[in-house]
Design a protein around this motif. Structure first.
Motif, short mmCIF file in Angstrom:
data_model
loop_
_atom_site.label_atom_id
_atom_site.label_comp_id
_atom_site.label_asym_id
_atom_site.label_seq_id
_atom_site.Cartn_x
_atom_site.Cartn_y
_atom_site.Cartn_z
N HIS A 76 -61.01 -12.48 -46.20
CA HIS A 76 -60.85 -11.21 -45.93
C HIS A 76 -61.18 -9.94 -46.77
N VAL A 77 -62.14 -9.07 -46.96
CA VAL A 77 -62.43 -7.68 -47.92
C VAL A 77 -62.44 -6.35 -47.05
N ASN A 78 -61.45 -6.20 -47.49
CA ASN A 78 -61.57 -4.65 -47.03
C ASN A 78 -61.76 -3.83 -47.45
N THR A 79 -61.47 -2.68 -46.96
CA THR A 79 -61.97 -0.87 -47.80
C THR A 79 -60.63 -0.44 -47.74
N HIS A 80 -60.90 0.58 -48.34
CA HIS A 80 -59.34 1.02 -48.55
C HIS A 80 -58.90 2.69 -48.57
N LEU A 81 -60.27 3.60 -49.05
CA LEU A 81 -60.56 5.11 -49.00
C LEU A 81 -61.69 5.47 -48.76
N ASP A 82 -61.21 6.47 -47.25
CA ASP A 82 -62.74 7.10 -46.44
C ASP A 82 -62.75 8.49 -47.17
N PRO A 83 -63.47 9.38 -47.22
CA PRO A 83 -63.70 10.52 -47.99
C PRO A 83 -63.85 11.44 -46.79
N ILE A 84 -63.67 11.06 -45.79
CA ILE A 84 -64.24 11.74 -44.36
C ILE A 84 -62.96 12.02 -43.85
N ASP A 85 -62.96 13.00 -42.75
CA ASP A 85 -61.69 13.84 -42.05
C ASP A 85 -61.69 13.95 -40.95
N TRP A 86 -61.79 11.90 -40.22
CA TRP A 86 -62.36 12.21 -38.72
C TRP A 86 -61.34 13.25 -37.69
N LYS A 87 -60.38 13.17 -37.89
CA LYS A 87 -59.50 14.08 -37.10
C LYS A 87 -59.61 15.23 -37.50
N GLY A 88 -60.13 15.53 -38.41
CA GLY A 88 -60.15 17.53 -38.67
C GLY A 88 -61.30 18.00 -37.94
N GLY A 89 -62.83 16.66 -38.03
CA GLY A 89 -63.15 17.16 -37.08
C GLY A 89 -64.86 17.07 -37.90
N GLY A 90 -65.12 16.58 -39.11
CA GLY A 90 -65.40 15.65 -40.15
C GLY A 90 -65.43 16.55 -41.67
N GLY A 91 -66.38 16.95 -42.62
CA GLY A 91 -66.63 16.78 -43.66
C GLY A 91 -65.26 16.21 -44.66
N VAL A 92 -65.08 16.93 -46.23
CA VAL A 92 -64.16 16.22 -46.51
C VAL A 92 -62.71 16.40 -46.55
N VAL A 93 -61.90 14.87 -46.97
CA VAL A 93 -60.36 15.09 -46.97
C VAL A 93 -59.70 16.29 -47.92
N ASP A 94 -59.48 16.64 -48.30
CA ASP A 94 -58.37 17.34 -49.28
C ASP A 94 -58.45 16.85 -50.60
N PRO A 95 -59.81 16.92 -51.58
CA PRO A 95 -59.85 16.02 -52.35
C PRO A 95 -58.38 15.88 -53.57
N ASP A 96 -57.49 16.62 -53.19
CA ASP A 96 -56.06 16.07 -54.46
C ASP A 96 -55.80 15.09 -53.56
N ARG A 97 -55.48 15.29 -52.32
CA ARG A 97 -54.75 14.01 -50.94
C ARG A 97 -55.76 12.47 -51.74
N LEU A 98 -57.34 12.52 -51.95
CA LEU A 98 -57.74 11.66 -51.63
C LEU A 98 -57.42 10.99 -52.85
N ILE A 99 -57.19 11.49 -54.27
CA ILE A 99 -57.35 11.11 -55.04
C ILE A 99 -56.05 10.17 -55.69
N ALA A 100 -54.49 11.60 -55.02
CA ALA A 100 -53.47 10.87 -54.75
C ALA A 100 -53.52 8.97 -54.40
N GLN A 101 -54.86 9.40 -53.67
CA GLN A 101 -54.07 7.88 -52.61
C GLN A 101 -54.49 7.15 -53.01
N VAL A 102 -55.45 7.13 -53.92
CA VAL A 102 -56.36 6.07 -54.83
C VAL A 102 -55.40 5.96 -56.09
N ALA A 103 -54.81 6.42 -56.62
CA ALA A 103 -53.70 5.81 -57.61
C ALA A 103 -52.88 5.60 -57.08
N GLY A 104 -52.01 6.05 -55.89
CA GLY A 104 -51.04 5.51 -55.47
C GLY A 104 -51.62 3.54 -55.45
N GLN A 105 -52.80 3.53 -54.99
CA GLN A 105 -53.24 2.15 -54.37
C GLN A 105 -53.32 1.44 -55.28
#
Length: 251
Positions: A167-196
């Motif tokens: 099992h080899v998963n992915t952990h970060l998806d930058p697309i805001d699917w629930k918001g209709g597309g586009g990128v998720v707030d970059p600072d939120r994504l950066i915090a997510q990667v750093a936390g992981q």
């Protein structure tokens, strides 16, 4: 794009100081044809020196796709038809518990056969279920069909999804699917990667699982491409090593 990369930079320095190396991989979903977006994906992959595992939809994959892939784009099996079988009101799934196991196994078998015919030995025997959802009873059948890898989303609970199936998963998806597309707030994504990465460094998550970045080249806008490039460049400049699923072995 203005983003604060300080949290990730600081975490990567902690990995460096601890003498740790992060296995890093990249998966991109929903390929069926050679397109300008696919060309851009290949160019970015080469620029950041990280191969892409290209999840190809077997039923609709075009013959010309095989000749369009450079060596650093590694085809893997993306379900069968990317068709939703979930009842109305439930999360989309092609290989969820809404279907009997026999037709799901047949579709997984057909997907591997179709893409083996198309790509030959270039195909990595990895199964990527559409929408990253899979009936827990299905993985036990996948290794018997010839799959070595299963990839979904979020940190894995154990190294093997079933005997003989890593099992080899992915952990970060930058697309805001629930918001209709586009990128998720970059600072939120950066915090997510750093936390992981902090969880791995501190032993709270599986440090041996390759860290996976997930993209979808066909729906990227300029901001998504820019974030992906900045993120991957930063990770590759840190204590990371590329990981690929080739012939069922770690590299």
């Amino acid at each position: 794009m203005t983003a604060d990369w300080t949290p990730l930079d600081a975490e990567l320095r902690l990995w460096q100081a601890a003498g740790l190396t992060l296995p890093l991989w990249w998966r991109d979903d929903d390929a069926t044809a050679a397109t300008p977006a696919l060309d851009r994906l290949a160019q970015l992959s080469e620029a950041v020196d990280l191969p892409v595992h290209l999840a190809v939809i077997p039923k609709t994959a075009e013959e010309e796709l095989a000749g369009a892939l450079p060596d650093h784009l590694i085809p893997v099996v993306h379900g069968w038809a990317h068709e939703n079988h979930a009842p109305a009101g439930e999360k989309k799934a092609e290989f969820g518990a809404h279907r009997p196991l026999v037709p799901m196994r047949a579709d997984a078998d057909a997907g591997l056969a179709r893409l083996t015919e198309l790509f030959g030995t270039r195909l990595a025997p990895m199964f990527v279920p559409s929408w990253n959802r899979i009936d827990p009873a299905l993985p036990a059948s996948l290794s018997a069909l010839g799959y070595c890898w299963l990839s979904t989303f979020t940190p894995r609970q154990q190294p093997e999804a079933a005997p003989g199936l890593i099992h080899v998963n992915t952990h970060l998806d930058p697309i805001d699917w629930k918001g209709g597309g586009g990128v998720v707030d970059p600072d939120r994504l950066i915090a997510q990667v750093a936390g992981q990465l902090a969880d791995r460094r501190e032993g709270l998550a599986d440090r041996d699982e390759p860290y996976g970045v997930l993209t979808h080249h066909l729906v990227h806008d300029a901001a998504i491409w820019e974030f992906a490039e900045q993120l991957l460049n930063r990770l590759r400049a840190g204590p990371t090593r590329p990981w690929t699923a080739l012939k069922g072995v770690y590299r």
